[in-house]
Design a protein around this motif. Structure first.
Motif, mmCIF file in Angstrom:
data_model
loop_
_atom_site.group_PDB
_atom_site.id
_atom_site.type_symbol
_atom_site.label_atom_id
_atom_site.label_comp_id
_atom_site.label_asym_id
_atom_site.label_seq_id
_atom_site.Cartn_x
_atom_site.Cartn_y
_atom_site.Cartn_z
ATOM 1 N N GLU A 206 0.894 -1.193 0.125
ATOM 2 C CA GLU A 206 0.226 0.034 0.082
ATOM 3 C C GLU A 206 0.818 1.452 -0.014
ATOM 4 N N GLY A 207 2.060 1.266 0.634
ATOM 5 C CA GLY A 207 2.851 2.467 0.596
ATOM 6 C C GLY A 207 3.441 2.626 -0.504
ATOM 7 N N ALA A 208 3.946 1.802 -1.226
ATOM 8 C CA ALA A 208 4.490 1.630 -2.513
ATOM 9 C C ALA A 208 3.334 2.241 -3.454
ATOM 10 N N GLU A 209 2.375 1.902 -3.431
ATOM 11 C CA GLU A 209 1.365 2.056 -4.305
ATOM 12 C C GLU A 209 0.767 3.720 -4.081
ATOM 13 N N THR A 210 0.796 4.174 -2.981
ATOM 14 C CA THR A 210 0.558 5.529 -2.476
ATOM 15 C C THR A 210 1.443 6.427 -3.001
ATOM 16 N N ARG A 211 2.538 6.222 -2.990
ATOM 17 C CA ARG A 211 3.628 7.185 -3.658
ATOM 18 C C ARG A 211 3.666 7.318 -5.107
ATOM 19 N N PHE A 212 2.832 6.535 -5.772
ATOM 20 C CA PHE A 212 2.652 6.616 -7.232
ATOM 21 C C PHE A 212 1.017 7.311 -7.347
ATOM 22 N N ARG A 213 0.125 6.857 -6.692
ATOM 23 C CA ARG A 213 -1.342 7.180 -6.532
ATOM 24 C C ARG A 213 -1.318 8.659 -6.363
ATOM 25 N N LEU A 214 -1.094 9.174 -5.197
ATOM 26 C CA LEU A 214 -1.540 10.590 -5.016
ATOM 27 C C LEU A 214 -0.621 11.578 -5.971
ATOM 28 N N PRO A 215 0.463 11.306 -6.232
ATOM 29 C CA PRO A 215 1.257 12.155 -7.271
ATOM 30 C C PRO A 215 0.442 12.166 -8.561
ATOM 31 N N LEU A 216 0.230 11.114 -8.893
ATOM 32 C CA LEU A 216 -0.553 10.662 -10.168
ATOM 33 C C LEU A 216 -1.885 11.435 -10.365
ATOM 34 N N LEU A 217 -2.551 11.502 -9.215
ATOM 35 C CA LEU A 217 -3.906 12.041 -9.106
ATOM 36 C C LEU A 217 -3.786 13.530 -9.120
ATOM 37 N N PHE A 218 -2.729 14.079 -8.302
ATOM 38 C CA PHE A 218 -2.555 15.687 -8.031
ATOM 39 C C PHE A 218 -1.954 16.051 -9.598
ATOM 40 N N ALA A 219 -1.011 15.342 -10.101
ATOM 41 C CA ALA A 219 -0.592 15.838 -11.391
ATOM 42 C C ALA A 219 -1.745 15.601 -12.637
ATOM 43 N N SER A 220 -2.429 14.628 -12.348
ATOM 44 C CA SER A 220 -3.730 14.720 -13.543
ATOM 45 C C SER A 220 -4.615 15.952 -13.364
ATOM 46 N N GLY A 221 -4.778 16.408 -12.191
ATOM 47 C CA GLY A 221 -5.661 17.439 -12.020
ATOM 48 C C GLY A 221 -5.061 18.843 -12.537
ATOM 49 N N SER A 222 -3.616 18.688 -12.242
ATOM 50 C CA SER A 222 -2.876 19.919 -12.612
ATOM 51 C C SER A 222 -2.916 19.953 -14.121
ATOM 52 N N ALA A 223 -2.637 18.690 -14.827
ATOM 53 C CA ALA A 223 -2.714 18.638 -16.261
ATOM 54 C C ALA A 223 -4.029 19.096 -16.839
ATOM 55 N N LEU A 224 -5.105 18.794 -16.204
ATOM 56 C CA LEU A 224 -6.433 19.231 -16.479
ATOM 57 C C LEU A 224 -6.668 20.533 -16.791
ATOM 58 N N TYR A 225 -6.092 21.374 -15.672
ATOM 59 C CA TYR A 225 -6.065 22.700 -15.725
ATOM 60 C C TYR A 225 -5.416 23.070 -16.852
ATOM 61 N N LEU A 226 -4.015 22.701 -17.289
ATOM 62 C CA LEU A 226 -3.213 23.330 -18.098
ATOM 63 C C LEU A 226 -3.834 23.176 -19.470
#
Length: 354
Positions: A206-226
């Motif tokens: 779960e820890g390894a997955e979280t290190r991908f999961r949350l940055p991916l979601l944040f980056a996706s939101g930022s990319a949608l704005y850009l």
């Protein structure tokens, strides 16, 4: 008028981000009603169907929305103003919550004599660890000793990832990388990295997955704005993503597709006309307070009535959490936002996004 792009939808006088954040915070409290009493984070029907609890899905939505809105904040303000705005939104609430839990809730519920509790190093280490590393599994002496979880602030761990994402976004902006192309490349790299990790390690922690999961979601939101001015505000991409996610469940691609679907879905929903109505706009932004105080209140109720079912404690925990969140908004968060507004008043926007 129907908006053709995400940018046109964002330009409307109202949007649904506030009500969506409130719904997501409430979903976290509902989800924790099960895990607080059983000690099993996946002890709910949605987790059995998707592999993630309702609370985890809500956190996914939070990070996507945060990425979108914080990228907008960085574009409209310079680096210094951005840091000030983020600090005044996050820190006052968590500092006060930590002190209340340590110096009010802890003495009220500890099994130790009050003098022994206050003289023990535990409470002061708890304050230090919570406020410096957002450590969520720290405990207080004699508090929640018989609960499945002993942690009194079990949700603050996500703030660590939130702050790291803020800093990453700032670094990208200062380096001139906060543009459509690099943002899309980062989202693709994180999604493919998670898929590769799931392929190479089927039992990915779960820890390894979280290190991908949350940055991916944040980056996706930022990319949608850009990409807001080039991306159509349509439902069919969401439907295709959801279909692909369902068809590929059980494969290494499942998690990446699920998180991309949730990121797109959260932003799409927040900009839908159905939510962009003044009548739905909350008069107070209680989402952060609900997120912070829901866990300690549910922990306290379970400690006081350990035999009660999750459904029996859900309604009183929701009511108490709403009241405490309202108090936090009036006495802590809203004054901090006023301070932010005064500090930023009269400053011209200095965009670092190109």
């Amino acid at each position: 008028m129907t908006a053709k792009t995400f940018g046109q939808a964002l330009a409307r006088p109202h949007n649904g981000f506030s009500v969506l954040r409130l719904a997501l915070a409430t979903a976290v409290v509902v989800s924790h009603a099960f895990s607080v009493t059983s000690g099993q984070p996946l002890d709910e029907p949605l987790a059995r169907m998707t592999g993630f609890s309702l609370g985890a899905h809500a956190v996914n939505g939070f990070f996507a929305v945060s990425g979108f809105l914080v990228a907008m904040s960085l574009e409209r303000r310079g680096a210094g103003d951005y840091v000030l705005a983020r600090a005044l939104r996050i820190l006052p609430g968590v500092v006060v919550a930590t002190l209340i839990v340590t110096l009010v809730l802890g003495p009220a519920l500890t099994r130790l004599p009050l003098a022994e509790y206050l003289q023990a190093p535990g409470p002061w280490l708890f304050i230090r660890d919570t406020l410096t590393t957002f450590k969520s599994n720290a405990s207080l002496p004699g508090v929640f000793a018989d609960n499945p979880y002993r942690s009194p602030l079990g949700t603050v761990w996500t703030l660590k990832y939130e702050v790291l994402c803020y800093l990453g976004l700032l670094a990208a902006g200062l380096a001139g990388l906060l543009r459509r192309g690099p943002a899309l490349a980062l989202v693709a790299a994180l999604a493919l990295g998670l898929a590769a990790a799931a392929f190479l390690h089927p039992g990915l922690s779960e820890g390894a997955e979280t290190r991908f999961r949350l940055p991916l979601l944040f980056a996706s939101g930022s990319a949608l704005y850009l990409w807001r001015d080039r991306l159509g505000h349509r439902a069919w991409p969401l439907a295709l993503l959801a279909l692909a996610t369902a068809l590929l469940q059980g494969t290494p691609l499942y998690r990446s597709l699920l998180f991309l679907t949730e990121a797109y879905g959260a932003i799409w929903l927040a900009l839908c006309p159905a939510l962009a109505r003044p009548i739905l706009e909350p008069r107070a932004d209680l989402s952060y307070g609900i997120y912070l105080y829901g866990w300690p209140i549910q922990q306290s109720l379970h400690a006081l009535v350990p035999s009660a079912s999750p459904w029996l404690l859900l309604l009183p925990s929701m009511a108490l959490t709403g009241l405490v969140a309202a108090a936090s908004w009036v006495t802590v968060e809203k004054p901090a936002l006023r301070l932010k507004a005064r500090a930023l008043a009269g400053r011209a926007p200095r965009a670092v996004v190109s």
